[in-house]
Design a protein around this motif. Structure first.
Motif, mmCIF file in Angstrom:
data_model
loop_
_atom_site.group_PDB
_atom_site.id
_atom_site.type_symbol
_atom_site.label_atom_id
_atom_site.label_comp_id
_atom_site.label_asym_id
_atom_site.label_seq_id
_atom_site.Cartn_x
_atom_site.Cartn_y
_atom_site.Cartn_z
ATOM 1 N N ALA A 82 0.827 -1.206 0.000
ATOM 2 C CA ALA A 82 0.000 0.000 0.000
ATOM 3 C C ALA A 82 0.863 1.259 0.000
ATOM 4 C CB ALA A 82 -0.933 -0.020 1.212
ATOM 5 N N GLU A 83 1.920 1.244 0.772
ATOM 6 C CA GLU A 83 2.727 2.465 0.876
ATOM 7 C C GLU A 83 3.931 2.526 -0.037
ATOM 8 O OE1 GLU A 83 3.941 3.971 4.698
ATOM 9 O OE2 GLU A 83 2.015 3.281 5.518
ATOM 10 N N ARG A 84 4.497 1.380 -0.363
ATOM 11 C CA ARG A 84 5.772 1.457 -1.085
ATOM 12 C C ARG A 84 5.960 0.338 -2.101
ATOM 13 N NH1 ARG A 84 7.008 0.456 4.417
ATOM 14 N NH2 ARG A 84 7.212 2.696 4.673
ATOM 15 N N LYS A 85 4.924 0.111 -2.917
ATOM 16 C CA LYS A 85 5.061 -1.006 -3.851
ATOM 17 C C LYS A 85 6.178 -0.789 -4.863
ATOM 18 C CE LYS A 85 1.568 0.657 -6.983
ATOM 19 N NZ LYS A 85 0.150 0.789 -7.199
ATOM 20 N N ASN A 86 6.485 0.449 -5.201
ATOM 21 C CA ASN A 86 7.536 0.679 -6.192
ATOM 22 C C ASN A 86 8.905 1.004 -5.594
ATOM 23 O OD1 ASN A 86 6.103 0.064 -8.516
ATOM 24 N ND2 ASN A 86 5.033 2.025 -8.402
ATOM 25 N N GLN A 87 8.999 0.836 -4.288
ATOM 26 C CA GLN A 87 10.312 1.000 -3.644
ATOM 27 C C GLN A 87 11.094 -0.314 -3.771
ATOM 28 O OE1 GLN A 87 10.271 2.189 0.613
ATOM 29 N NE2 GLN A 87 11.804 0.564 0.844
ATOM 30 N N ALA A 88 12.423 -0.211 -3.872
ATOM 31 C CA ALA A 88 13.231 -1.430 -3.932
ATOM 32 C C ALA A 88 13.153 -2.172 -2.603
ATOM 33 C CB ALA A 88 14.678 -1.082 -4.240
ATOM 34 N N ALA A 89 12.832 -3.440 -2.682
ATOM 35 C CA ALA A 89 12.897 -4.300 -1.494
ATOM 36 C C ALA A 89 14.295 -4.909 -1.455
ATOM 37 C CB ALA A 89 11.831 -5.384 -1.569
ATOM 38 N N LEU A 90 14.714 -5.449 -2.596
ATOM 39 C CA LEU A 90 16.043 -6.057 -2.712
ATOM 40 C C LEU A 90 16.798 -5.390 -3.847
ATOM 41 C CD1 LEU A 90 15.200 -9.880 -2.843
ATOM 42 C CD2 LEU A 90 16.453 -8.738 -1.015
ATOM 43 N N ILE A 91 18.055 -5.077 -3.578
ATOM 44 C CA ILE A 91 18.927 -4.688 -4.682
ATOM 45 C C ILE A 91 19.990 -5.772 -4.741
ATOM 46 C CG2 ILE A 91 20.650 -3.053 -5.505
ATOM 47 C CD1 ILE A 91 19.074 -0.847 -4.142
ATOM 48 N N TRP A 92 20.076 -6.414 -5.882
ATOM 49 C CA TRP A 92 21.017 -7.513 -5.995
ATOM 50 C C TRP A 92 22.093 -7.163 -6.999
ATOM 51 C CZ3 TRP A 92 22.023 -10.820 -10.296
ATOM 52 C CH2 TRP A 92 22.879 -11.907 -9.999
ATOM 53 N N GLU A 93 23.328 -7.488 -6.653
ATOM 54 C CA GLU A 93 24.403 -7.327 -7.622
ATOM 55 C C GLU A 93 25.126 -8.664 -7.774
ATOM 56 O OE1 GLU A 93 26.352 -3.526 -7.952
ATOM 57 O OE2 GLU A 93 28.272 -4.550 -8.273
ATOM 58 N N GLY A 94 25.188 -9.133 -9.006
ATOM 59 C CA GLY A 94 25.897 -10.375 -9.287
ATOM 60 C C GLY A 94 27.389 -10.109 -9.320
ATOM 61 N N GLU A 95 28.175 -11.158 -9.127
ATOM 62 C CA GLU A 95 29.609 -10.942 -9.108
ATOM 63 C C GLU A 95 30.110 -10.400 -10.432
ATOM 64 O OE1 GLU A 95 33.021 -13.543 -7.114
ATOM 65 O OE2 GLU A 95 32.849 -13.779 -9.289
ATOM 66 N N SER A 96 29.490 -10.883 -11.522
ATOM 67 C CA SER A 96 29.970 -10.428 -12.828
ATOM 68 C C SER A 96 29.382 -9.080 -13.229
ATOM 69 C CB SER A 96 29.701 -11.498 -13.876
ATOM 70 O OG SER A 96 28.469 -12.133 -13.627
ATOM 71 N N GLY A 97 28.683 -8.426 -12.313
ATOM 72 C CA GLY A 97 28.289 -7.048 -12.557
ATOM 73 C C GLY A 97 26.807 -6.826 -12.860
ATOM 74 N N GLU A 98 26.020 -7.893 -13.007
ATOM 75 C CA GLU A 98 24.596 -7.645 -13.265
ATOM 76 C C GLU A 98 23.987 -6.932 -12.069
ATOM 77 O OE1 GLU A 98 25.854 -11.079 -12.987
ATOM 78 O OE2 GLU A 98 24.166 -12.219 -13.815
ATOM 79 N N GLN A 99 23.025 -6.076 -12.342
ATOM 80 C CA GLN A 99 22.357 -5.361 -11.261
ATOM 81 C C GLN A 99 20.867 -5.572 -11.410
ATOM 82 O OE1 GLN A 99 23.704 -1.313 -11.654
ATOM 83 N NE2 GLN A 99 25.812 -2.018 -11.770
ATOM 84 N N ARG A 100 20.229 -5.912 -10.313
ATOM 85 C CA ARG A 100 18.783 -6.128 -10.390
ATOM 86 C C ARG A 100 18.107 -5.467 -9.197
ATOM 87 N NH1 ARG A 100 16.658 -12.084 -10.493
ATOM 88 N NH2 ARG A 100 18.461 -12.446 -11.817
ATOM 89 N N THR A 101 17.090 -4.686 -9.487
ATOM 90 C CA THR A 101 16.324 -4.065 -8.413
ATOM 91 C C THR A 101 14.964 -4.737 -8.372
ATOM 92 O OG1 THR A 101 17.450 -1.982 -8.718
ATOM 93 C CG2 THR A 101 15.346 -1.891 -7.584
ATOM 94 N N ILE A 102 14.627 -5.270 -7.222
ATOM 95 C CA ILE A 102 13.354 -5.960 -7.061
ATOM 96 C C ILE A 102 12.498 -5.119 -6.129
ATOM 97 C CG2 ILE A 102 12.289 -8.097 -6.204
ATOM 98 C CD1 ILE A 102 14.872 -9.530 -7.016
ATOM 99 N N THR A 103 11.457 -4.532 -6.675
ATOM 100 C CA THR A 103 10.596 -3.684 -5.838
ATOM 101 C C THR A 103 9.724 -4.577 -4.953
ATOM 102 O OG1 THR A 103 8.811 -3.723 -7.434
ATOM 103 C CG2 THR A 103 10.444 -1.959 -7.690
ATOM 104 N N TYR A 104 9.035 -3.950 -4.014
ATOM 105 C CA TYR A 104 8.108 -4.748 -3.200
ATOM 106 C C TYR A 104 7.028 -5.394 -4.067
ATOM 107 C CZ TYR A 104 10.191 -3.948 1.306
ATOM 108 O OH TYR A 104 11.060 -3.998 2.373
ATOM 109 N N GLN A 105 6.602 -4.677 -5.119
ATOM 110 C CA GLN A 105 5.614 -5.267 -6.022
ATOM 111 C C GLN A 105 6.201 -6.488 -6.743
ATOM 112 O OE1 GLN A 105 2.384 -4.347 -6.313
ATOM 113 N NE2 GLN A 105 2.099 -6.076 -7.703
ATOM 114 N N ASP A 106 7.438 -6.353 -7.227
ATOM 115 C CA ASP A 106 8.096 -7.492 -7.892
ATOM 116 C C ASP A 106 8.241 -8.654 -6.915
ATOM 117 O OD1 ASP A 106 8.626 -5.892 -10.148
ATOM 118 O OD2 ASP A 106 10.624 -5.323 -9.404
ATOM 119 N N LEU A 107 8.636 -8.325 -5.699
ATOM 120 C CA LEU A 107 8.871 -9.383 -4.712
ATOM 121 C C LEU A 107 7.557 -10.108 -4.421
ATOM 122 C CD1 LEU A 107 11.058 -10.668 -2.921
ATOM 123 C CD2 LEU A 107 10.485 -9.003 -1.141
ATOM 124 N N PHE A 108 6.495 -9.332 -4.319
ATOM 125 C CA PHE A 108 5.173 -9.915 -4.081
ATOM 126 C C PHE A 108 4.834 -10.912 -5.199
ATOM 127 C CE2 PHE A 108 0.548 -9.650 -4.913
ATOM 128 C CZ PHE A 108 0.079 -10.179 -3.715
#
Ligand code: WTA
Length: 671
Positions: free
Chosen positions: A92-118
């Motif tokens: 309700a309050e922060r669906k588009n906020q990043a819940a997880l920010i992941w960085e792979g060793e080889s440099g990939e970057q992924r931002t998973i919002t609360y909506q994505d995580l849901f």
């Protein structure tokens, strides 16, 4: 030190200065008033404050039930779901906020919002249900630091399955032991991952664990590290593997109703080393654990929803469970995950990450800090990071390392929070609340709100508080984050943690005292300084290892008649295992045998436990009744006086060993 020998503890550290928390920190902290301690002194009601941070389906009727010690219950009658608390309620309050920010060793970057995580947690929950996982089943996860790990944990929590995460560095045999002990017939693994630029075939470990005698895996869910399985992996169709991606493809958009769990239903198992050869499954409850993890993340780590928080631990250990996944997500903040090592591709990797995501709170271990120190501050230079809060956990931190962390990482304007706790305790038990008290290098500080530690002599007498004398660290009053039991073994739970200092025939919970296994000093300032383990458990580079586990791995080698493992102090890694071996008659000491010993430890436990010294000796120091006196070996390893050797069957043995150790340093050339 062995708890069965005389425990001679000494507090050798000279008195340290105090450091004030910076005023800017104090001004914004979650807790700014000492009254918090008074509120939590109302036992058990003080702990309501933590439970109230959560969203419950049914509120509890009773905070604490101590009627059947040491099987305590918390928030009795309450029900909730952990994935709802970590995900759904934030939409309700922060669906588009990043819940997880992941960085792979080889440099990939992924931002998973609360909506994505849901979405992803729901879809994975649907996958688990599809393969037949039901409420109460134990699902074993053997996953590295990739988003699949927290997603699968939360998916388990959503459907009421109990997860048992096994650190990815553990070998196939260690995984098989844990699968077998938990009677877990579902394994979740991945094709592979990266370490220092190299692709590690992780499925190979799953293959061997599935084939092991002690396991009965019916379904092995296999994630892929990339969008498809790594080229080398082929499935025959005859094995229990199911590709997560295949089932996920059918579950796009699936929604799975969260199961309302009783507060006392187990949320997860976390295996940890103890004083026997067999690791024990610490069983954590849903309500009390989550309340304690969220409460301490808020009060101790000062996490706010607006923060970017980064804990460099691995989710495969308790620190990652409580303070990468459950605590920060329950509070609705952003948690960073990094797949790789701090020196890949170079030694400034961590500081680049901190700058890239503008990390506010950083959490690491003394071992890592010592390593950064050794690498030199030039690797931090030029990186624009700005931490307000820095945590350490896992081992005592030397004042020099503390100072370095404060000066170079904190740039003298961050708080340093030294948190003492254990797998069993679920969350911090001893540490200052950062805005309330001054920091003191090397001391964890005061007990957390509501926690009652004490120091006992070996004979069970209570040492006067604040006496400056060392003793056995115990906790005299229960708390919501504590383990429920050792999975499937209530007797072992009592034996390991309670029998030594409790009146075990009493029904009154006040007579039950939790043994931590650590020694500590309580200073006149009321601060605790934890000295380290008193039992046969050691911390190697932040990984907890049992002497007995290591010894049984060594004993697997044909050529070995007897083995003893002790901890040697190492300026960089805290402690390292020294392996003393006596060979069978007719076997010659050789580099080949030494390599077999090392290989056996890697096979039975994992490469992270690799000993660097294997010392061949002709006899081990033993008492007249034949018990190995590890304390004598520990003194030899650490070049200390032998101590009292009068109880030895053959008092000449230690000197012989010392000479043998001097002639042959025990190290093999590193490959
Ligand atoms: C040690 C890690 C000194 C201690 C959360 C404990 C510490 C064991 C500290 C638990 C600290 C942890 N200062 N020693 N701040 N934190 N320890 O189960 O010996 O992996 O008993 O849990 O680590 O290790 P575990």
């Amino acid at each position: 030190m062995n708890e069965h020998d005389s425990t001679e503890l000494e507090a050798r550290l000279p008195d340290q200065e105090y450091y004030r928390p910076p005023p800017e920190f104090v001004g914004q902290a979650n807790v700014t008033d000492h009254a918090v301690y008074d509120r939590f002194e109302e036992f058990p009601d003080g702990f309501n404050e933590y439970a109230e941070l959560l969203t419950w389906d049914d509120r509890w009727d009773e905070v604490f039930d101590g009627s059947d010690p040491p099987f305590f219950e918390w928030f009795v009658g309450g029900s909730l779901n952990a994935s709802v608390n970590c995900v759904d309620r934030h939409l309700a309050e922060r669906k588009n906020q990043a819940a997880l920010i992941w960085e792979g060793e080889s440099g990939e970057q992924r931002t998973i919002t609360y909506q994505d995580l849901f979405r992803q947690v729901n879809e994975m929950a649907a996958v688990l249900k599809e393969v037949g996982v039901e409420e109460g089943d134990v699902v074993t996860l053997h996953l590295p630091m990739v988003p699949a790990l927290p997603i699968t944990m939360l998916a388990c929590a959503r459907i009421g399955a109990v997860h048992s995460v096994v650190f990815a560095g553990f070998s196939a045999n260690a995984l098989a032991d844990r699968l077998g002990d938990a009677d877990s017939d579902v394994l979740v693994s991945i094709d592979g991952y990266y370490r220092r630029g190299e692709w590690l075939d992780h499925k190979a470990k799953a293959d061997d664990a599935i084939d092991a005698e002690e396991t009965s895996v019916e379904t092995a869910l296999l994630w892929s590290r990339h969008d498809e399985l790594h080229g080398d992996v082929e499935l025959t169709g005859e094995d229990p593997y199911v590709l997560v991606d295949d089932v996920l493809a059918e579950k796009r958009g699936a929604r799975v109703e969260p199961v309302s769990r009783d507060a006392e239903d187990p949320l997860f198992l976390m295996y940890t080393s103890g004083t026997t050869g067999k690791p024990k499954g610490c069983q954590h409850r849903t309500g009390g654990y989550l309340a304690y993890a969220a409460g301490t993340a808020k009060y101790v780590l000062d996490v706010k929803p607006t923060d970017t928080y980064w804990c460099g631990a691995d989710i495969g250990w308790i620190t990652g469970h409580s303070y990468i996944v459950y605590g920060p997500l329950a509070l609705g903040s952003t948690t960073v995950m990094y797949e790789g090592t701090p020196d890949y591709p170079d030694r400034s990797r961590l500081w680049e990450i901190a700058e890239r995501y503008d990390v506010d709170i950083f959490h690491t271990s003394p071992t890592a800090i010592r390593q950064f120190m050794k690498w030199g501050e030039e690797h931090l230079a030029g990186h624009d990071f700005d931490f307000r809060h820095l945590t350490t956990v896992g081992e005592p931190i030397q004042p020099e390392a503390w100072q370095w962390y404060y000066d170079h990482v904190g740039e003298e304007d961050a708080v340093i929070v030294d948190t003492w706790w254990q797998t069993e305790t679920g969350g911090h038990l001893i540490t200052n609340l950062p805005a309330l008290d001054d920091m003191k290098p090397g001391s964890a500080g005061r007990p957390c709100p509501g926690i009652e530690p004490a120091l006992y002599e070996d004979d069970g007498t209570r040492i006067e508080p604040a006496s400056g004398r060392a003793g056995n660290l115990v906790i005299e009053r229960p708390w919501p984050g504590m383990l429920q039991t050792v999975y499937g073994d209530d007797d072992r739970f009592i034996d390991e943690y309670w029998r030594r200092f409790s009146e075990t025939d009493s029904d009154d919970w006040r007579d039950w005292v939790y043994k931590t296994g650590d020694g500590a000093v309580h200073g006149q300032d009321g601060y605790y300084r934890v000295l380290g383990r008193l039992d046969d458990v050691m911390n190697v580079s932040g990984h907890r290892l049992g002497t007995m586990e290591l010894e049984s791995a060594v004993a697997e080698v044909e050529a070995i008649a007897e083995a003893a493992v002790v901890a040697r102090e190492d300026t960089e890694r805290g402690h390292v295992p020294d392996v003393y071996v006596v060979l069978r008659d007719g076997v010659e000491a050789s580099e080949a045998v030494r390599q077999q010993v090392i290989a056996s430890v890697e096979d039975e436990i994992g490469a992270f436990a690799r000993p660097d010294r294997v010392l061949f000796v002709s006899d081990l120091p033993k008492t007249r009744s034949g018990k190995i006196m590890r304390r004598v070996l520990e003194n030899i390893s650490n070049s200390e006086d032998l101590g009292d050797t009068t109880t030895l069957r053959d008092p000449s043995v230690p000197d012989q060993i010392r000479q043998q150790v001097q002639t042959d340093g025990g190290e093999s050339p590193r490959s």
